[in-house]
Design a protein around this motif. Structure first.
Motif, short mmCIF file in Angstrom:
data_model
loop_
_atom_site.label_atom_id
_atom_site.label_comp_id
_atom_site.label_asym_id
_atom_site.label_seq_id
_atom_site.Cartn_x
_atom_site.Cartn_y
_atom_site.Cartn_z
N ILE A 40 -5.29 -48.58 -14.74
CA ILE A 40 -4.60 -47.16 -14.52
C ILE A 40 -3.07 -47.53 -14.39
O ILE A 40 -2.68 -48.30 -13.72
N THR A 41 -2.30 -46.88 -15.55
CA THR A 41 -0.84 -47.15 -15.49
C THR A 41 -0.23 -45.61 -15.29
O THR A 41 -0.39 -44.74 -15.98
N ALA A 42 0.46 -45.52 -14.34
CA ALA A 42 1.20 -44.27 -13.77
C ALA A 42 2.27 -43.70 -14.81
O ALA A 42 2.92 -44.66 -15.37
N ASN A 43 2.82 -42.50 -15.06
CA ASN A 43 3.81 -42.03 -15.67
C ASN A 43 4.96 -42.31 -14.70
O ASN A 43 5.00 -42.45 -13.41
N GLN A 44 6.15 -42.35 -15.26
CA GLN A 44 7.42 -42.45 -14.89
C GLN A 44 7.69 -41.22 -13.92
O GLN A 44 7.42 -40.08 -14.20
N SER A 45 8.13 -40.98 -12.78
CA SER A 45 8.35 -40.02 -12.00
C SER A 45 9.86 -40.32 -11.52
O SER A 45 10.61 -41.04 -11.89
N ASN A 46 10.29 -39.27 -10.89
CA ASN A 46 11.67 -39.05 -10.53
C ASN A 46 11.63 -39.90 -9.28
O ASN A 46 13.04 -39.66 -8.27
N VAL A 73 -11.35 -41.79 -13.72
CA VAL A 73 -11.16 -42.41 -12.53
C VAL A 73 -9.71 -42.02 -12.33
O VAL A 73 -8.86 -42.35 -13.47
N LYS A 74 -9.22 -41.47 -11.05
CA LYS A 74 -7.84 -40.98 -10.73
C LYS A 74 -7.40 -41.80 -9.70
O LYS A 74 -8.08 -42.29 -8.80
N MET A 75 -6.10 -42.19 -9.68
CA MET A 75 -5.43 -42.85 -8.63
C MET A 75 -4.53 -41.92 -7.93
O MET A 75 -3.62 -41.17 -8.25
N THR A 76 -4.84 -41.86 -6.53
CA THR A 76 -3.85 -40.81 -5.71
C THR A 76 -2.45 -41.64 -5.27
O THR A 76 -1.76 -40.73 -4.57
N GLY A 77 -2.36 -42.92 -5.33
CA GLY A 77 -1.24 -43.46 -4.67
C GLY A 77 -0.02 -43.56 -5.40
O GLY A 77 -0.07 -42.96 -6.48
N SER A 78 0.87 -44.38 -5.01
CA SER A 78 2.30 -44.26 -5.85
C SER A 78 2.42 -45.79 -6.61
O SER A 78 3.45 -45.76 -7.12
N ALA A 79 1.46 -46.44 -6.44
CA ALA A 79 1.72 -47.64 -7.43
C ALA A 79 1.72 -47.35 -8.96
O ALA A 79 1.28 -46.51 -9.51
N MET A 80 2.45 -48.20 -9.69
CA MET A 80 2.85 -47.97 -11.16
C MET A 80 1.66 -48.47 -12.04
O MET A 80 1.30 -47.83 -12.79
N VAL A 81 0.89 -49.59 -11.52
CA VAL A 81 -0.25 -50.20 -12.20
C VAL A 81 -1.30 -50.70 -11.46
O VAL A 81 -0.80 -51.22 -10.27
N VAL A 82 -2.52 -50.30 -11.62
CA VAL A 82 -3.66 -50.94 -10.80
C VAL A 82 -4.69 -51.21 -12.07
O VAL A 82 -4.94 -50.44 -12.62
N VAL A 83 -5.37 -52.49 -11.50
CA VAL A 83 -6.44 -52.85 -12.55
C VAL A 83 -7.54 -52.80 -11.46
O VAL A 83 -7.72 -53.54 -10.04
N PHE A 84 -8.76 -52.59 -11.64
CA PHE A 84 -10.04 -52.35 -11.10
C PHE A 84 -11.06 -52.80 -11.71
O PHE A 84 -11.48 -52.53 -12.74
#
Length: 165
Positions: free
Chosen positions: A84-90, A145-156
């Motif tokens: 999962i790769t998060a989108n950029q945020s402010n 699968v969704k990620m609720t944290g603030s990491a930018m990338v997680v492999v699982f």
């Protein structure tokens, strides 16, 4: 000789019986001749063909059963890896929680949505910021699968377990 379309009827063989004192034929008996012997050979051949066809049908049924068992065994536990790769945020807020759709290989799950998915994070830019990995929208051909944290990338690693298959 019986025709192939006719059902085979067994012939009741009788012995020839002769009166010992008079020499008269009491029971003529079944003649041992070409017609009766060929009829017997045809019945033997037919029974061999029937046994052969029954054996072939049994082998085909066993193969189909084995194939079905393999299919079910391959649906019981599946495993894979996803990122999962998060989108950029402010830096403070995101527009949505990052997610990924996973389509397990193989056949559709027949016990939908009553299968379990175990998630094990393996790599992240910061494991402390992964938050929770949440499985949702389970269907026959996949899940999200969704990620609720603030990491930018997680492999699982995901493990799908379908115990009722």
């Amino acid at each position: 000789m019986p025709l192939r379309d006719e059902a085979y009827e067994p012939l009741e063989w009788e012995d020839r019986v002769i009166d010992q004192q008079t020499g008269d034929v009491l029971v003529p008996g079944t003649p041992v001749n070409e017609v009766n012997l060929n009829r017997m050979e045809s019945g033997i051949l037919t029974s061999h063909l029937d046994v052969g066809l029954a054996a072939l049908a049994a082998l085909q049924l066993a193969a189909a059963t084995q194939q079905e068992m393999e299919k079910l065994k391959n649906q019981r536990i599946l495993q894979g890896e996803a990122t999962i790769t998060a989108n950029q945020s402010n830096g403070y807020f995101r527009d949505f929680e990052p997610f990924i759709e996973i389509s397990p290989p193989g056949l559709p799950q027949i016990n939908t949505p009553n299968y379990d998915v175990i998630l094990t994070p393996t790599v992240s830019d910061d494991l402390g910021r992964v938050g929770d990995l949440v499985v949702y929208d389970k269907t026959q051909n996949g899940f999200k699968v969704k990620m609720t944290g603030s990491a930018m990338v997680v492999v699982f690693i995901w493990t799908l377990i379908n115990p009722r298959v």
